[in-house]
Design a protein around this motif. Structure first.
Motif, PDB file in Angstrom:
ATOM      1  N   GLU A   1       0.896  -1.311  -0.303  1.00 23.08           N
ATOM      2  CA  GLU A   1      -0.042  -0.187   0.312  1.00 23.08           C
ATOM      3  C   GLU A   1       1.053   1.400  -0.221  1.00 23.08           C
ATOM      4  OE1 GLU A   1      -2.775  -0.161   3.140  1.00 23.08           O
ATOM      5  OE2 GLU A   1      -3.685  -1.477   1.892  1.00 23.08           O
ATOM      6  N   SER A   2       1.803   1.170   0.533  1.00 23.44           N
ATOM      7  CA  SER A   2       3.095   2.595   0.788  1.00 23.44           C
ATOM      8  C   SER A   2       4.069   2.557  -0.182  1.00 23.44           C
ATOM      9  CB  SER A   2       3.527   2.540   1.545  1.00 23.44           C
ATOM     10  OG  SER A   2       4.708   1.370   2.175  1.00 23.44           O
ATOM     11  N   LEU A   3       4.210   1.652  -1.522  1.00 28.40           N
ATOM     12  CA  LEU A   3       4.941   1.876  -2.328  1.00 28.40           C
ATOM     13  C   LEU A   3       4.795   2.726  -3.238  1.00 28.40           C
ATOM     14  CD1 LEU A   3       6.725  -0.320  -4.284  1.00 28.40           C
ATOM     15  CD2 LEU A   3       4.548  -1.107  -5.453  1.00 28.40           C
ATOM     16  N   THR A   4       3.330   3.251  -3.930  1.00 33.23           N
ATOM     17  CA  THR A   4       3.965   4.266  -4.884  1.00 33.23           C
ATOM     18  C   THR A   4       4.537   5.769  -4.071  1.00 33.23           C
ATOM     19  OG1 THR A   4       1.977   3.302  -6.110  1.00 33.23           O
ATOM     20  CG2 THR A   4       2.187   5.542  -6.308  1.00 33.23           C
ATOM     21  N   GLU A   5       3.912   5.816  -2.878  1.00 34.02           N
ATOM     22  CA  GLU A   5       4.160   6.640  -2.342  1.00 34.02           C
ATOM     23  C   GLU A   5       5.572   6.593  -1.688  1.00 34.02           C
ATOM     24  OE1 GLU A   5       2.304   4.573  -0.944  1.00 34.02           O
ATOM     25  OE2 GLU A   5      -0.060   6.625  -1.420  1.00 34.02           O
ATOM     26  N   ARG A   6       6.265   5.751  -1.734  1.00 30.06           N
ATOM     27  CA  ARG A   6       7.608   5.529  -1.884  1.00 30.06           C
ATOM     28  C   ARG A   6       8.259   5.865  -3.094  1.00 30.06           C
ATOM     29  NH1 ARG A   6       8.776  -0.194   1.320  1.00 30.06           N
ATOM     30  NH2 ARG A   6      11.325   1.000   0.807  1.00 30.06           N
TER      31      ARG A   6
ATOM     32  N   ASP B   1       9.228  12.295  -3.358  1.00 30.11           N
ATOM     33  CA  ASP B   1       9.802  13.378  -4.128  1.00 30.11           C
ATOM     34  C   ASP B   1       9.204  14.199  -5.402  1.00 30.11           C
ATOM     35  OD1 ASP B   1      12.050  12.972  -2.179  1.00 30.11           O
ATOM     36  OD2 ASP B   1      13.708  12.259  -3.968  1.00 30.11           O
ATOM     37  N   LEU B   2       8.279  13.349  -5.710  1.00 32.37           N
ATOM     38  CA  LEU B   2       7.769  14.454  -6.431  1.00 32.37           C
ATOM     39  C   LEU B   2       6.533  15.286  -6.733  1.00 32.37           C
ATOM     40  CD1 LEU B   2       6.286  11.303  -9.241  1.00 32.37           C
ATOM     41  CD2 LEU B   2       8.638  13.315  -9.228  1.00 32.37           C
ATOM     42  N   GLU B   3       6.002  16.024  -6.636  1.00 36.95           N
ATOM     43  CA  GLU B   3       5.110  17.648  -6.760  1.00 36.95           C
ATOM     44  C   GLU B   3       3.571  17.007  -6.595  1.00 36.95           C
ATOM     45  OE1 GLU B   3       5.285  20.757  -5.000  1.00 36.95           O
ATOM     46  OE2 GLU B   3       8.279  19.999  -4.892  1.00 36.95           O
ATOM     47  N   PRO B   4       3.180  16.617  -6.156  1.00 38.94           N
ATOM     48  CA  PRO B   4       0.863  17.123  -5.989  1.00 38.94           C
ATOM     49  C   PRO B   4       1.089  16.772  -7.794  1.00 38.94           C
ATOM     50  CG  PRO B   4       1.301  18.110  -4.363  1.00 38.94           C
ATOM     51  CD  PRO B   4       2.732  17.841  -4.969  1.00 38.94           C
ATOM     52  N   GLY B   5       0.293  16.074  -8.403  1.00 42.93           N
ATOM     53  CA  GLY B   5      -0.230  15.793  -9.550  1.00 42.93           C
ATOM     54  C   GLY B   5       0.937  15.257  -9.971  1.00 42.93           C
ATOM     55  N   GLU B   6       2.231  15.122  -9.896  1.00 45.18           N
ATOM     56  CA  GLU B   6       2.974  14.609 -11.063  1.00 45.18           C
ATOM     57  C   GLU B   6       3.446  12.989 -11.060  1.00 45.18           C
ATOM     58  OE1 GLU B   6       6.404  18.234 -11.302  1.00 45.18           O
ATOM     59  OE2 GLU B   6       6.934  16.319  -9.273  1.00 45.18           O
ATOM     60  N   SER B   7       2.978  12.646  -9.967  1.00 48.63           N
ATOM     61  CA  SER B   7       2.860  10.967 -10.195  1.00 48.63           C
ATOM     62  C   SER B   7       2.050  10.397 -10.793  1.00 48.63           C
ATOM     63  CB  SER B   7       2.207  10.625  -8.463  1.00 48.63           C
ATOM     64  OG  SER B   7       2.159   8.587  -8.669  1.00 48.63           O
ATOM     65  N   GLU B   8       0.702  10.945 -11.069  1.00 49.11           N
ATOM     66  CA  GLU B   8      -0.047  10.366 -12.463  1.00 49.11           C
ATOM     67  C   GLU B   8       0.711  11.309 -13.554  1.00 49.11           C
ATOM     68  OE1 GLU B   8      -0.450  12.193  -9.413  1.00 49.11           O
ATOM     69  OE2 GLU B   8      -2.258  11.480  -8.455  1.00 49.11           O
ATOM     70  N   GLN B   9       1.173  12.270 -13.998  1.00 52.48           N
ATOM     71  CA  GLN B   9       1.696  12.411 -14.930  1.00 52.48           C
ATOM     72  C   GLN B   9       2.708  11.153 -15.476  1.00 52.48           C
ATOM     73  OE1 GLN B   9       3.460  16.431 -15.074  1.00 52.48           O
ATOM     74  NE2 GLN B   9       4.009  16.507 -16.922  1.00 52.48           N
ATOM     75  N   LEU B  10       3.494  11.440 -14.357  1.00 51.46           N
ATOM     76  CA  LEU B  10       4.612  10.361 -14.773  1.00 51.46           C
ATOM     77  C   LEU B  10       4.181   8.763 -14.461  1.00 51.46           C
ATOM     78  CD1 LEU B  10       7.299   9.124 -15.108  1.00 51.46           C
ATOM     79  CD2 LEU B  10       7.103   8.475 -12.389  1.00 51.46           C
ATOM     80  N   THR B  11       2.813   8.355 -14.191  1.00 50.40           N
ATOM     81  CA  THR B  11       2.015   7.204 -14.284  1.00 50.40           C
ATOM     82  C   THR B  11       1.633   7.756 -16.468  1.00 50.40           C
ATOM     83  OG1 THR B  11       1.961   6.621 -12.137  1.00 50.40           O
ATOM     84  CG2 THR B  11       0.584   5.320 -13.951  1.00 50.40           C
ATOM     85  N   ASP B  12       1.121   8.538 -16.601  1.00 47.39           N
ATOM     86  CA  ASP B  12       0.408   8.651 -18.209  1.00 47.39           C
ATOM     87  C   ASP B  12       1.505   8.573 -18.971  1.00 47.39           C
ATOM     88  OD1 ASP B  12      -1.416   9.415 -19.623  1.00 47.39           O
ATOM     89  OD2 ASP B  12      -0.413  11.008 -19.782  1.00 47.39           O
ATOM     90  N   LEU B  13       2.529   8.916 -18.618  1.00 47.89           N
ATOM     91  CA  LEU B  13       3.555   9.543 -19.732  1.00 47.89           C
ATOM     92  C   LEU B  13       4.288   8.119 -19.750  1.00 47.89           C
ATOM     93  CD1 LEU B  13       5.336  12.418 -18.342  1.00 47.89           C
ATOM     94  CD2 LEU B  13       4.378  12.209 -20.889  1.00 47.89           C
ATOM     95  N   LEU B  14       4.739   7.135 -18.906  1.00 47.78           N
ATOM     96  CA  LEU B  14       5.169   5.525 -19.011  1.00 47.78           C
ATOM     97  C   LEU B  14       4.139   4.287 -19.809  1.00 47.78           C
ATOM     98  CD1 LEU B  14       7.019   5.886 -15.436  1.00 47.78           C
ATOM     99  CD2 LEU B  14       8.213   5.912 -17.819  1.00 47.78           C
TER     100      LEU B  14
END
Length: 161
Positions: free
Chosen positions: A128-133, A137-150
């Motif tokens: 459950e904490s995998l993504t957070e770890r 270091d990313l800003e809010p929304g960047e995780s979703e953006q990274l997932t979309d780009l990958l």
């Protein structure tokens, strides 16, 4: 022996350091990101007594259902011998079973067992904490953006999804 390589001026050599502008920079970054993600996943799976290679096969079995061993090779990016060893392990541990495929005695399909599905679900709870770890270091929304780009990068490699 030296290959006949056109002589050109090299503007940037690969270093793997931040700011690398070589043609290899993106690939090197993706490789390092993979290593980091694989290390976190391995840490999460260790208490469950499985490795990432075992989890990768379980993931395919949950997603696709019973799967021919040869198809596991393509789906996991492993080689035939490696997949056979993983399936041997999973079968020995009661997490998967091999079954005959009706109409083709030579083909064996691998199927996840209820015990394998239980372990698969336990891995998700532990992760459950995998993504957070991984994206701390990313800003809010960047995780979703990274997932979309990958996702787009992976889809472009294999054609339309």
């Amino acid at each position: 022996m030296t290959a006949d390589v056109p002589r050109r001026t090299v503007t940037s050599r690969a270093t793997g350091r931040p700011g690398d502008t070589s043609p290899f920079a993106l690939g090197l970054l993706l490789r390092r990101a993979h290593w980091r993600a694989a290390a976190v996943i391995a840490e999460i799976l260790r208490p469950l007594d499985i490795e990432l290679r075992h989890f990768a096969v379980l993931l395919v079995l949950v997603d696709r259902g019973p799967t021919a061993q040869r198809d596991l090779v393509a789906e996991t990016g492993s080689d035939k011998a490696g997949v056979m060893r993983v399936v041997d392990d999973l079968e020995r541990w009661g997490l998967a079973v091999r079954k005959s495929v009706p109409g083709d005695r030579r083909v064996r399909a691998v199927e996840i067992t209820p015990q394998g599905l239980e372990l698969f679900d336990a891995a998700h709870v532990a992760a459950e904490s995998l993504t957070e770890r991984l994206v701390a270091d990313l800003e809010p929304g960047e995780s979703e953006q990274l997932t979309d780009l990958l996702t787009r990068l992976v889809r472009s490699e294999s054609g339309p999804a």
